[in-house]
Design a protein around this motif. Structure first.
Motif, PDB file in Angstrom:
ATOM      1  N   ASN A  64       0.813  -1.216   0.000  1.00 24.44           N
ATOM      2  CA  ASN A  64       0.000   0.000   0.000  1.00 24.44           C
ATOM      3  C   ASN A  64       0.850   1.271   0.000  1.00 24.44           C
ATOM      4  O   ASN A  64       0.323   2.359   0.098  1.00 24.44           O
ATOM      5  CB  ASN A  64      -1.017  -0.020   1.139  1.00 24.44           C
ATOM      6  N   LEU A  65       2.168   1.133  -0.143  1.00 25.44           N
ATOM      7  CA  LEU A  65       3.005   2.326  -0.341  1.00 25.44           C
ATOM      8  C   LEU A  65       3.117   2.704  -1.815  1.00 25.44           C
ATOM      9  O   LEU A  65       3.681   3.744  -2.143  1.00 25.44           O
ATOM     10  CB  LEU A  65       4.405   2.095   0.225  1.00 25.44           C
ATOM     11  N   LEU A  66       2.585   1.871  -2.700  1.00 30.83           N
ATOM     12  CA  LEU A  66       2.699   2.170  -4.130  1.00 30.83           C
ATOM     13  C   LEU A  66       2.201   3.565  -4.523  1.00 30.83           C
ATOM     14  O   LEU A  66       2.828   4.221  -5.350  1.00 30.83           O
ATOM     15  CB  LEU A  66       1.949   1.119  -4.955  1.00 30.83           C
ATOM     16  N   PRO A  67       1.077   4.065  -3.946  1.00 28.45           N
ATOM     17  CA  PRO A  67       0.616   5.402  -4.364  1.00 28.45           C
ATOM     18  C   PRO A  67       1.625   6.501  -4.098  1.00 28.45           C
ATOM     19  O   PRO A  67       1.557   7.564  -4.701  1.00 28.45           O
ATOM     20  CB  PRO A  67      -0.653   5.622  -3.536  1.00 28.45           C
ATOM     21  N   LEU A  68       2.597   6.235  -3.198  1.00 30.52           N
ATOM     22  CA  LEU A  68       3.581   7.278  -2.893  1.00 30.52           C
ATOM     23  C   LEU A  68       4.406   7.653  -4.117  1.00 30.52           C
ATOM     24  O   LEU A  68       4.895   8.778  -4.208  1.00 30.52           O
ATOM     25  CB  LEU A  68       4.512   6.813  -1.772  1.00 30.52           C
ATOM     26  N   PHE A  69       4.566   6.725  -5.059  1.00 35.39           N
ATOM     27  CA  PHE A  69       5.313   7.053  -6.270  1.00 35.39           C
ATOM     28  C   PHE A  69       4.657   8.204  -7.027  1.00 35.39           C
ATOM     29  O   PHE A  69       5.306   8.902  -7.785  1.00 35.39           O
ATOM     30  CB  PHE A  69       5.413   5.838  -7.195  1.00 35.39           C
ATOM     31  N   VAL A  70       3.349   8.363  -6.856  1.00 36.84           N
ATOM     32  CA  VAL A  70       2.651   9.488  -7.480  1.00 36.84           C
ATOM     33  C   VAL A  70       2.526  10.640  -6.488  1.00 36.84           C
ATOM     34  O   VAL A  70       2.745  11.799  -6.837  1.00 36.84           O
ATOM     35  CB  VAL A  70       1.258   9.051  -7.966  1.00 36.84           C
ATOM     36  N   ALA A  71       2.194  10.311  -5.231  1.00 34.45           N
ATOM     37  CA  ALA A  71       1.875  11.365  -4.265  1.00 34.45           C
ATOM     38  C   ALA A  71       3.101  12.203  -3.914  1.00 34.45           C
ATOM     39  O   ALA A  71       3.000  13.425  -3.795  1.00 34.45           O
ATOM     40  CB  ALA A  71       1.281  10.736  -3.002  1.00 34.45           C
ATOM     41  N   ILE A  72       4.271  11.565  -3.763  1.00 40.17           N
ATOM     42  CA  ILE A  72       5.453  12.329  -3.339  1.00 40.17           C
ATOM     43  C   ILE A  72       5.867  13.361  -4.390  1.00 40.17           C
ATOM     44  O   ILE A  72       6.017  14.539  -4.066  1.00 40.17           O
ATOM     45  CB  ILE A  72       6.610  11.386  -2.970  1.00 40.17           C
ATOM     46  N   ASN A 101       5.210   8.138 -13.365  1.00 37.22           N
ATOM     47  CA  ASN A 101       5.082   7.035 -12.411  1.00 37.22           C
ATOM     48  C   ASN A 101       3.651   6.517 -12.388  1.00 37.22           C
ATOM     49  O   ASN A 101       3.426   5.315 -12.275  1.00 37.22           O
ATOM     50  CB  ASN A 101       5.496   7.488 -11.010  1.00 37.22           C
ATOM     51  N   GLY A 102       2.690   7.437 -12.497  1.00 37.06           N
ATOM     52  CA  GLY A 102       1.287   7.022 -12.496  1.00 37.06           C
ATOM     53  C   GLY A 102       0.951   6.165 -13.701  1.00 37.06           C
ATOM     54  O   GLY A 102       0.260   5.159 -13.577  1.00 37.06           O
ATOM     55  N   VAL A 103       1.451   6.557 -14.880  1.00 36.38           N
ATOM     56  CA  VAL A 103       1.140   5.794 -16.089  1.00 36.38           C
ATOM     57  C   VAL A 103       1.597   4.347 -15.937  1.00 36.38           C
ATOM     58  O   VAL A 103       0.863   3.409 -16.239  1.00 36.38           O
ATOM     59  CB  VAL A 103       1.809   6.428 -17.327  1.00 36.38           C
ATOM     60  N   VAL A 104       2.828   4.157 -15.446  1.00 40.20           N
ATOM     61  CA  VAL A 104       3.324   2.790 -15.405  1.00 40.20           C
ATOM     62  C   VAL A 104       2.702   1.993 -14.263  1.00 40.20           C
ATOM     63  O   VAL A 104       2.698   0.771 -14.308  1.00 40.20           O
ATOM     64  CB  VAL A 104       4.870   2.734 -15.337  1.00 40.20           C
ATOM     65  N   LEU A 105       2.154   2.682 -13.245  1.00 43.61           N
ATOM     66  CA  LEU A 105       1.560   1.953 -12.127  1.00 43.61           C
ATOM     67  C   LEU A 105       0.068   1.690 -12.304  1.00 43.61           C
ATOM     68  O   LEU A 105      -0.456   0.752 -11.715  1.00 43.61           O
ATOM     69  CB  LEU A 105       1.762   2.732 -10.820  1.00 43.61           C
ATOM     70  N   ALA A 106      -0.607   2.514 -13.096  1.00 45.18           N
ATOM     71  CA  ALA A 106      -2.067   2.460 -13.120  1.00 45.18           C
ATOM     72  C   ALA A 106      -2.552   1.084 -13.553  1.00 45.18           C
ATOM     73  O   ALA A 106      -2.014   0.479 -14.473  1.00 45.18           O
ATOM     74  CB  ALA A 106      -2.611   3.525 -14.058  1.00 45.18           C
ATOM     75  N   GLY A 107      -3.584   0.607 -12.867  1.00 47.90           N
ATOM     76  CA  GLY A 107      -4.142  -0.695 -13.200  1.00 47.90           C
ATOM     77  C   GLY A 107      -5.412  -0.586 -14.013  1.00 47.90           C
ATOM     78  O   GLY A 107      -5.980  -1.590 -14.396  1.00 47.90           O
ATOM     79  N   ASP A 108      -5.898   0.641 -14.241  1.00 45.04           N
ATOM     80  CA  ASP A 108      -7.061   0.744 -15.109  1.00 45.04           C
ATOM     81  C   ASP A 108      -6.814   1.766 -16.207  1.00 45.04           C
ATOM     82  O   ASP A 108      -5.976   2.657 -16.076  1.00 45.04           O
ATOM     83  CB  ASP A 108      -8.337   1.043 -14.325  1.00 45.04           C
TER      84      ASP A 108
END
Lengths: 533, 148
Positions: free
Chosen positions: A3-11, A126-133
């Motif tokens: 659940n730390l994955l969103p930090l790649f976008v949030a930070i 970072n968001g593009v490569v992480l997004a699942g939808d």
């Protein structure tokens, strides 16, 4: 840790919005504070992406909203091998570009806004490569490219503004095509989550509507990746940006919002083992080969250093698509899995290598411009005497991209050519070798007219770049050497997981869908064995 | 020479501008119980500020709402939004709605959603107004007219 994955976008997003606000007093001091903040964020993200390497693939549901198959709500971030590869590439190039910016960006005004835009672009990537939808891929892609439109125009002179405008118009058209593709898929399947779309598409089968969606995605993301019929914006946009941004644009932006998105959709959502698979693969191969040849032919005649590099990016992205496309064709045709794996491995390895050497070349061109005041190769030369570090780094990068043995570019091109030949595309293998030769010619020209040769009458004596810029260039030079010679050591850690993620194709749906998914796809398609060199 | 539009426009603007901004704040704060939300509310707020600028001219308005204010509210709103999302980690997950949910259809309900709406309203209002300000103030051929 998932659940730390969103930090790649949030930070980076928080850092980006903090950058114009922190610091007090003069513009100078505020820009200094923003610069420290950006470097800190870059280092954090790089450390994070290294920490996430190699662990098992995982999915994070935002806000603990876990959908079910019958009630698929909630957004997911997915971190599998391909995502890890892109995350570490994006964040390392970004960190090095930030080190380089430390000195390079000094001559611009509005420096805190530069860091603001840079970090927002990083958040989008970072968001593009992480997004699942799919819709989040679209949103993050827009975040990244809109920040890059502004960064291309950062010099606010007439050529920069013109290039940026061209980029905005073509970029918006491509985004609309992506949105149309998403709408068509949503209409067909009722889903936006990529795993669920892949699952439902099995039931939909091969219909013209699916082909329309695939065509929209190839056109939309292909334009972002500057594949050949859609490449017209790149030779203007990439050279106009400040050098560290050019390095980001050519090194990672076209990979993350272009190559990554196409690969993810074609392999994991549409699936290569489906009836349309062979057609998608052939489109990828055709566009890849066209980009490869036309890019290098256009690069050959350029005399503007950065413009030459931009054209050569088109050609090198063509190699990536050739490797990945041949892998797709072998998978679609039911050919031997090791050959498909080898081709995809080559394509992905070339993607990483291109990020390293093309970013380095753009940084060197920036240092050259910084030192001499020009990037016209007619007026350059003899820099090995006056700017030894820049010239040395530039030479390593030129040899890498030209595919000279000990360096990284050689190995990835070799793997691509071997795999293409093994797959039976003898003529394409020969073409790839020929293009490699033309690339060598192009970069011999760069070496002859920039590094070697007699120094022309410079208006002012060229001076070596400042320490921070040298440090950034040396880091990438080391990466160019090590990526090549340490291939046996790093492949299992860096590239194999990404290759497995693509080869496993529909395995994405079963691994990352919401719990309780019907997983029709698991029965519908045979499992492909792990493969590789 | 007086800048801006005629006396009638200025008088009417003086009367209605604050109500427009107030309505924008209402739409944003009640976003979780009625139609509207942060984006719509912020756009209405920006509309009110733009009306002031159109009526009174850019020179006079720029003394009231500066470029720096627009930047500050814009970045501050975005930061507040990210901060609310990050606070979710204290309760266990990113964007987790950790605050008490309250009774439905009351103003104090839906946990962190009204706070997020307020942050978005600040961001969108200041952002849209900032875009308008930039278009009004920056002129081709020169970096910036007047201050800053």
């Amino acid at each position: 840790m998932t659940n730390l994955l969103p930090l790649f976008v949030a930070i980076p997003l928080a850092g980006g919005f903090l950058a114009p606000l922190i610091g007090y007093g003069s513009d100078e001091r505020r820009a200094g504070a923003a610069r420290m903040l950006a470097l800190l964020v870059g280092a954090l993200l790089l450390a994070g992406s290294i920490a996430f390497m190699g662990a098992a693939a995982r999915v994070c549901w935002i806000g603990d909203w876990i959908g079910t198959s019958s009630r698929p709500v909630g957004l997911s971030l997915v971190c599998d091998g391909l995502t890890e590869l892109l995350l570490i590439t994006v964040n390392s190039i970004a960190f090095i570009a930030l080190i380089y910016s430390w000195s390079y960006i000094e001559r611009f005004t509005g420096r805190s806004l530069y860091y603001c835009l840079f970090l927002i672009m990083l958040a989008g990537l970072n968001g593009v490569v992480l997004a699942g939808d799919l819709f989040n891929i679209f949103v993050f892609m827009e975040v990244a490219v809109i920040a890059s439109y502004a960064l291309v125009a950062f010099g606010v002179e007439r050529p920069e503004l013109e290039a940026s405008f061209k980029y905005i118009v073509l970029g918006s058209v491509s985004s609309l095509f992506v949105l149309l593709g998403i709408a068509v898929l949503y209409n067909l399947t009722g889903q936006l989550n990529m795993a669920l779309i892949a699952d439902r598409l099995v039931a939909v089968g091969a219909t013209p509507a699916v082909w329309l969606a695939a065509g929209c995605f190839i056109m939309g993301f292909g334009l972002k990746a500057a594949m050949v019929p859609f490449h017209a914006w790149l030779p203007d946009a990439h050279p106009s940006a400040p050098a560290p941004i050019s390095a980001m644009l050519s090194g990672v932006v076209i990979k993350a919002v272009g190559v990554y998105a196409v690969c993810r959709l074609m392999f994991n959502v549409f699936g290569m083992t489906t009836p349309g698979g062979a057609m998608y693969a052939n489109v990828l191969i055709t566009l890849g080969v066209l980009s490869m040849i036309i890019g290098v032919l256009l690069a050959l005649g350029q005399w503007d250093f950065k413009r030459l590099l931009a054209y050569s990016s088109i050609s090198q992205v063509g190699y990536v698509f050739l490797g990945v496309g041949v892998g797709a064709a072998v998978l679609a045709g039911g050919g031997p899995a090791p050959v498909a794996g080898l081709a995809i491995f080559g394509g992905l390895f070339h993607l990483v290598n291109h990020a390293a050497f093309k970013s380095l070349l753009f940084l060197c061109s920036g240092a050259t411009e910084y030192g001499t005041g020009t990037r016209d190769m007619h007026n350059l030369g003899g820099l090995k005497h006056t700017m030894p570090v820049t010239a040395g780094c530039c030479r390593v990068a030129a040899l890498s991209i030209a595919g000279v043995p000990p360096f990284n570019g050689f190995w990835s091109k070799l793997i691509i050519i071997i795999a293409v030949a093994q797959a039976g595309y003898w003529s394409l293998a020969a073409l790839a070798a020929l293009v490699s030769f033309l690339t060598l010619t192009t970069f011999l020209k760069v070496q002859r007219h920039v590094i070697d040769g007699d120094p022309p009458a410079y208006e002012r004596q060229p001076r070596e770049a400042p320490g921070a810029m040298q440090l950034a260039m040396v880091c990438l030079t080391v990466a160019c050497v090590l990526l090549g010679i340490l291939l046996p050591l790093h492949q299992g850690w860096l590239i194999k997981p990404a290759q497995r993620a693509l080869v496993s194709g529909p395995g994405y749906a079963t691994a990352f869908g919401p719990p309780g998914m019907t997983a029709q796809i698991a029965q519908a398609t045979p499992r492909v064995e792990e493969a590789g060199p | 020479m007086p800048s801006g539009m005629s006396l009638i426009v200025k008088t009417v603007t003086r009367l209605v501008a604050s109500f427009i901004v107030l309505f924008g704040v209402y739409v944003a704060l009640y976003g979780h119980v009625s139609p509207g939300g942060g984006f719509a509310g912020g756009a209405i707020v920006a509309g009110g500020l733009i009306l002031v600028m159109l009526a009174f001219g850019r020179r006079q308005t720029r003394n009231m709402f500066t470029h720096g204010m627009a930047l500050g509210w814009d970045c501050g709103g975005a930061l507040a939004f990210v901060a609310i999302a990050l606070l979710g980690y204290l309760a266990g997950d990113f964007f987790l709605n950790f605050a008490g949910h309250g009774d439905p259809y009351r103003l104090a309900s839906a946990g962190t959603i009204p706070l997020s709406n307020a942050a978005i309203a600040a961001k969108v209002g200041a952002g849209l107004f900032g875009v308008f300000l930039a278009l009004a103030v920056f002129r081709p051929g020169q970096r910036q007219e007047g201050e800053q």
